[in-house]
Design a protein around this motif. Sequence first.
Motif, PDB file in Angstrom:
ATOM      1  N   ASN A  98       0.827  -1.207   0.000  1.00 58.92           N
ATOM      2  CA  ASN A  98       0.000   0.000   0.000  1.00 58.92           C
ATOM      3  C   ASN A  98       0.862   1.258   0.000  1.00 58.92           C
ATOM      4  N   PRO A  99       0.388   2.285  -0.728  1.00 62.81           N
ATOM      5  CA  PRO A  99       1.144   3.545  -0.699  1.00 62.81           C
ATOM      6  C   PRO A  99       1.052   4.184   0.689  1.00 62.81           C
ATOM      7  N   MET A 100       2.066   4.928   1.033  1.00 63.62           N
ATOM      8  CA  MET A 100       2.112   5.594   2.331  1.00 63.62           C
ATOM      9  C   MET A 100       0.970   6.602   2.434  1.00 63.62           C
ATOM     10  N   PRO A 101       0.096   6.474   3.455  1.00 66.79           N
ATOM     11  CA  PRO A 101      -1.012   7.441   3.564  1.00 66.79           C
ATOM     12  C   PRO A 101      -0.543   8.789   4.119  1.00 66.79           C
ATOM     13  N   TYR A 102       0.096   9.557   3.251  1.00 64.88           N
ATOM     14  CA  TYR A 102       0.657  10.855   3.675  1.00 64.88           C
ATOM     15  C   TYR A 102      -0.396  11.756   4.301  1.00 64.88           C
ATOM     16  N   LYS A 103      -1.606  11.701   3.701  1.00 70.34           N
ATOM     17  CA  LYS A 103      -2.700  12.550   4.175  1.00 70.34           C
ATOM     18  C   LYS A 103      -2.982  12.303   5.657  1.00 70.34           C
ATOM     19  N   LEU A 104      -2.765  11.048   6.081  1.00 69.50           N
ATOM     20  CA  LEU A 104      -3.065  10.692   7.468  1.00 69.50           C
ATOM     21  C   LEU A 104      -1.866  10.919   8.390  1.00 69.50           C
ATOM     22  N   ILE A 105      -0.673  10.921   7.821  1.00 66.85           N
ATOM     23  CA  ILE A 105       0.530  11.126   8.649  1.00 66.85           C
ATOM     24  C   ILE A 105       0.792  12.617   8.866  1.00 66.85           C
ATOM     25  N   LEU A 106       0.368  13.432   7.890  1.00 70.58           N
ATOM     26  CA  LEU A 106       0.667  14.871   7.944  1.00 70.58           C
ATOM     27  C   LEU A 106       0.221  15.566   9.240  1.00 70.58           C
ATOM     28  N   PRO A 107      -1.060  15.393   9.695  1.00 73.22           N
ATOM     29  CA  PRO A 107      -1.481  16.124  10.908  1.00 73.22           C
ATOM     30  C   PRO A 107      -0.606  15.829  12.131  1.00 73.22           C
ATOM     31  N   GLU A 108      -0.276  14.539  12.353  1.00 71.88           N
ATOM     32  CA  GLU A 108       0.534  14.239  13.546  1.00 71.88           C
ATOM     33  C   GLU A 108       1.994  14.657  13.386  1.00 71.88           C
ATOM     34  N   THR A 109       2.453  14.738  12.120  1.00 67.44           N
ATOM     35  CA  THR A 109       3.812  15.248  11.903  1.00 67.44           C
ATOM     36  C   THR A 109       3.873  16.734  12.238  1.00 67.44           C
ATOM     37  N   VAL A 110       2.824  17.459  11.806  1.00 63.77           N
ATOM     38  CA  VAL A 110       2.713  18.887  12.161  1.00 63.77           C
ATOM     39  C   VAL A 110       2.644  19.007  13.685  1.00 63.77           C
ATOM     40  N   GLY A 111       1.815  18.152  14.314  1.00 60.30           N
ATOM     41  CA  GLY A 111       1.680  18.135  15.770  1.00 60.30           C
ATOM     42  C   GLY A 111       3.013  17.894  16.456  1.00 60.30           C
ATOM     43  N   LEU A 112       3.771  16.960  15.916  1.00 59.00           N
ATOM     44  CA  LEU A 112       5.090  16.617  16.484  1.00 59.00           C
ATOM     45  C   LEU A 112       5.995  17.847  16.525  1.00 59.00           C
ATOM     46  N   VAL A 113       6.025  18.583  15.401  1.00 61.88           N
ATOM     47  CA  VAL A 113       6.864  19.795  15.311  1.00 61.88           C
ATOM     48  C   VAL A 113       6.348  20.859  16.275  1.00 61.88           C
ATOM     49  N   VAL A 114       5.013  21.047  16.278  1.00 59.96           N
ATOM     50  CA  VAL A 114       4.407  22.070  17.146  1.00 59.96           C
ATOM     51  C   VAL A 114       4.723  21.777  18.618  1.00 59.96           C
ATOM     52  N   PHE A 115       4.554  20.516  19.045  1.00 52.35           N
ATOM     53  CA  PHE A 115       4.753  20.190  20.456  1.00 52.35           C
ATOM     54  C   PHE A 115       6.231  20.164  20.851  1.00 52.35           C
ATOM     55  N   LEU A 116       7.116  19.835  19.887  1.00 52.43           N
ATOM     56  CA  LEU A 116       8.554  19.929  20.168  1.00 52.43           C
ATOM     57  C   LEU A 116       8.933  21.385  20.430  1.00 52.43           C
ATOM     58  N   THR A 117       8.372  22.296  19.594  1.00 47.23           N
ATOM     59  CA  THR A 117       8.610  23.729  19.774  1.00 47.23           C
ATOM     60  C   THR A 117       8.029  24.186  21.115  1.00 47.23           C
ATOM     61  N   SER A 118       6.830  23.679  21.438  1.00 44.02           N
ATOM     62  CA  SER A 118       6.188  24.048  22.699  1.00 44.02           C
ATOM     63  C   SER A 118       7.037  23.654  23.903  1.00 44.02           C
ATOM     64  N   VAL A 119       7.593  22.429  23.859  1.00 44.11           N
ATOM     65  CA  VAL A 119       8.454  21.964  24.962  1.00 44.11           C
ATOM     66  C   VAL A 119       9.651  22.889  25.092  1.00 44.11           C
ATOM     67  N   PHE A 120      10.230  23.300  23.967  1.00 41.08           N
ATOM     68  CA  PHE A 120      11.389  24.198  23.963  1.00 41.08           C
ATOM     69  C   PHE A 120      11.061  25.518  24.659  1.00 41.08           C
ATOM     70  N   TYR A 121       9.914  26.120  24.285  1.00 38.89           N
ATOM     71  CA  TYR A 121       9.528  27.402  24.886  1.00 38.89           C
ATOM     72  C   TYR A 121       9.075  27.232  26.333  1.00 38.89           C
ATOM     73  N   TRP A 122       8.405  26.111  26.602  1.00 41.59           N
ATOM     74  CA  TRP A 122       7.949  25.823  27.978  1.00 41.59           C
ATOM     75  C   TRP A 122       9.147  25.738  28.903  1.00 41.59           C
ATOM     76  N   TRP A 123      10.221  25.107  28.423  1.00 38.79           N
ATOM     77  CA  TRP A 123      11.445  24.976  29.209  1.00 38.79           C
ATOM     78  C   TRP A 123      12.020  26.355  29.519  1.00 38.79           C
ATOM     79  N   LYS A 124      11.923  27.260  28.531  1.00 39.22           N
ATOM     80  CA  LYS A 124      12.486  28.610  28.692  1.00 39.22           C
ATOM     81  C   LYS A 124      11.726  29.446  29.718  1.00 39.22           C
ATOM     82  N   ILE A 125      10.420  29.191  29.890  1.00 39.10           N
ATOM     83  CA  ILE A 125       9.628  30.033  30.816  1.00 39.10           C
ATOM     84  C   ILE A 125       9.547  29.427  32.217  1.00 39.10           C
ATOM     85  N   ARG A 126      10.349  28.365  32.477  1.00 38.58           N
ATOM     86  CA  ARG A 126      10.194  27.693  33.771  1.00 38.58           C
ATOM     87  C   ARG A 126      10.531  28.586  34.962  1.00 38.58           C
TER      88      ARG A 126
END
Length: 164
Positions: A98-126
Amino acid sequence: METRKKWNHTADVDKETIEKATIAYLTTTKSSCPRCCHSLRETASPRCPECGLKIKIALDRYGPIVWFIGLCSFIVCLGISVDQIGWFTLPVIVFGNNPMPYKLILPETVGLVVFLTSVFYWWKIRQKSLLWTSTTKTIIVVCSILLPIAYFSVLFTIYMVGMR
Ligand SMILES: [Zn+2]
């Protein structure tokens, strides 16, 4: 040479002061050993007489508990992202055809980047989190609980719509 001697002397005095302060803290707070629970209220050294654990009094490096709850929330969301990416990617790798369902992987990949950035900024405001008011803390605790639930629901909705 003289300077070095002076420094050593200062270091010794500091160590002694720290030890005395530690003992004073342990006796006045009637603390017990974090490893074996042996009472340290009558200890004469900053070391557990029962198990030998060296007792160090340190400032909380992880910040207040509310900040830590927020951090956990982001980590759970990161976990959901990784889990979802794996969920869609692994069958493709295993079954190959089966072809890779990019459409289904995209939202969580975006989420992964967003939450990695969030952890970075969260660490800075501790440090700033020490100044949070109780209203802010309450909002953060509530949001920390709701965020992973909301995030998972959004992913699940996208998945259901995508499968139609
Ligand atoms: Zn102990």
